[in-house]
Design a protein around this motif. Structure first.
Motif, short mmCIF file in Angstrom:
data_model
loop_
_atom_site.label_atom_id
_atom_site.label_comp_id
_atom_site.label_asym_id
_atom_site.label_seq_id
_atom_site.Cartn_x
_atom_site.Cartn_y
_atom_site.Cartn_z
N VAL A 19 0.89 -1.30 -0.04
CA VAL A 19 0.05 0.01 -0.08
C VAL A 19 0.85 1.33 -0.02
CG1 VAL A 19 -1.61 1.33 1.42
CG2 VAL A 19 -2.04 -1.01 1.19
N TYR A 20 1.92 1.05 0.63
CA TYR A 20 2.99 2.13 0.67
C TYR A 20 3.24 3.01 -0.46
CZ TYR A 20 7.04 4.91 1.65
OH TYR A 20 7.98 6.00 1.44
N PRO A 21 3.47 2.30 -1.68
CA PRO A 21 3.87 3.11 -2.82
C PRO A 21 2.68 3.85 -3.42
CG PRO A 21 4.45 0.76 -3.17
CD PRO A 21 3.76 0.63 -1.80
N GLU A 73 -1.42 10.03 20.77
CA GLU A 73 -2.74 9.96 21.61
C GLU A 73 -3.79 11.21 20.98
OE1 GLU A 73 -0.66 13.80 24.44
OE2 GLU A 73 -0.83 11.91 25.31
N ASN A 74 -3.33 12.16 20.08
CA ASN A 74 -4.16 12.97 19.28
C ASN A 74 -4.94 12.33 18.20
OD1 ASN A 74 -3.71 14.73 21.30
ND2 ASN A 74 -2.19 15.77 19.99
N ALA A 75 -4.55 11.13 17.91
CA ALA A 75 -5.38 10.68 16.63
C ALA A 75 -6.91 10.48 16.71
CB ALA A 75 -5.18 9.03 16.65
N SER A 76 -7.20 10.56 18.14
CA SER A 76 -8.73 10.44 18.09
C SER A 76 -9.11 11.93 17.50
CB SER A 76 -9.19 10.37 19.55
OG SER A 76 -8.64 11.48 20.19
N LEU A 77 -8.40 12.85 17.57
CA LEU A 77 -8.75 14.21 16.88
C LEU A 77 -9.00 14.14 15.37
CD1 LEU A 77 -6.55 16.67 18.87
CD2 LEU A 77 -8.95 15.97 19.43
N ILE A 78 -8.80 13.17 14.59
CA ILE A 78 -8.95 12.76 13.31
C ILE A 78 -10.52 12.51 12.96
CG2 ILE A 78 -8.33 11.49 11.19
CD1 ILE A 78 -5.48 10.88 12.74
N THR A 79 -10.87 13.37 12.35
CA THR A 79 -12.24 12.88 11.99
C THR A 79 -12.66 13.12 10.50
OG1 THR A 79 -13.08 15.46 12.41
CG2 THR A 79 -13.36 13.74 14.33
N GLY A 80 -13.89 12.70 10.08
CA GLY A 80 -14.25 12.78 8.58
C GLY A 80 -14.36 11.34 8.05
N SER A 81 -15.03 11.53 6.75
CA SER A 81 -15.02 10.37 5.98
C SER A 81 -13.78 9.60 5.16
CB SER A 81 -16.19 10.57 5.00
OG SER A 81 -17.49 10.54 5.75
N ILE A 82 -13.51 8.49 4.91
CA ILE A 82 -12.76 7.83 4.21
C ILE A 82 -12.99 6.48 3.73
CG2 ILE A 82 -11.40 6.75 6.10
CD1 ILE A 82 -9.48 8.60 3.10
N ARG A 99 -7.36 3.47 8.67
CA ARG A 99 -8.24 4.42 8.16
C ARG A 99 -7.74 5.99 8.47
NH1 ARG A 99 -9.71 2.12 3.85
NH2 ARG A 99 -11.28 0.57 4.05
N TYR A 100 -7.29 5.84 9.78
CA TYR A 100 -6.63 7.13 10.24
C TYR A 100 -5.48 7.31 9.46
CZ TYR A 100 -8.69 7.46 15.12
OH TYR A 100 -9.94 7.81 16.04
N LEU A 101 -4.72 6.64 9.03
CA LEU A 101 -3.65 6.80 8.37
C LEU A 101 -3.91 6.95 6.91
CD1 LEU A 101 -0.56 6.61 7.45
CD2 LEU A 101 -0.87 4.13 7.23
N ASP A 102 -5.03 6.46 6.24
CA ASP A 102 -5.49 6.82 5.05
C ASP A 102 -5.99 8.27 4.86
OD1 ASP A 102 -5.24 4.17 4.04
OD2 ASP A 102 -7.25 3.80 4.36
N LYS A 103 -6.58 8.59 6.08
CA LYS A 103 -7.14 10.08 6.06
C LYS A 103 -6.08 11.10 6.09
CE LYS A 103 -10.40 13.11 6.84
NZ LYS A 103 -11.40 13.48 5.70
N LEU A 104 -4.91 10.74 7.08
CA LEU A 104 -3.89 11.72 7.03
C LEU A 104 -3.17 11.93 5.70
CD1 LEU A 104 -2.30 10.57 10.41
CD2 LEU A 104 -3.76 12.65 10.12
N VAL A 105 -3.15 10.85 4.85
CA VAL A 105 -2.63 10.83 3.69
C VAL A 105 -3.39 11.59 2.65
CG1 VAL A 105 -1.82 9.37 1.46
CG2 VAL A 105 -1.29 8.58 3.84
N ASP A 106 -4.53 11.60 2.82
CA ASP A 106 -5.69 12.38 2.04
C ASP A 106 -5.44 13.73 2.28
OD1 ASP A 106 -6.62 10.27 0.63
OD2 ASP A 106 -8.74 10.37 1.61
#
Length: 120
Positions: A19-21, A73-82, A99-106
């Motif tokens: 997935v990384y590439p 610890e602040n990962a819970s602040l990640i919100t929204g749809s992915i 999905r947190y990781l996917d959201k951050l990449v987006d």
């Protein structure tokens, strides 16, 4: 969308290195850099650059990748749809972390400022 155990299992068995590439392609296509991508991944997981490089070059699954991560610890602040899911409503911890990781990449690919991405 409704989560299912088969969906969670599929995510758990996906290889991080496969997935990384796609993450790299996504952010570079939008003018961001691999060091910025790594900063985001390291922020979320607590890994060092050396640990991340090890995961990039081996065959670890996302289950193995997040098993030893110290999720910020602040990962819970990640919100929204992915991918049709609200990340804050996902009940499976591993699926939520992926999905947190996917959201951050987006967010990185969309040009969001790094301070906002890293929830500073």
């Amino acid at each position: 969308m409704k989560e299912s155990s088969s969906h969670d299992e599929k995510i758990a068995k996906m290889r991080f290195s496969s997935v990384y590439p796609h993450y790299v392609t996504k952010v570079e296509k939008k003018g961001r850099t691999v060091p910025e991508l790594h900063e985001v991944i390291l922020w979320l997981t607590g890994y060092t650059e050396e640990q991340l490089q090890s995961f990039i070059s081996d065959t670890s699954t996302f289950e193995e990748f997040f098993a030893t991560a110290k999720v910020n610890e602040n990962a819970s602040l990640i919100t929204g749809s992915i991918c049709g899911y609200r990340v804050e409503e996902i009940s499976n911890p591993l699926t939520q972390n992926v999905r947190y990781l996917d959201k951050l990449v987006d967010e990185l690919a969309k040009g969001r400022k790094m301070e906002k991405i890293l929830r500073k």
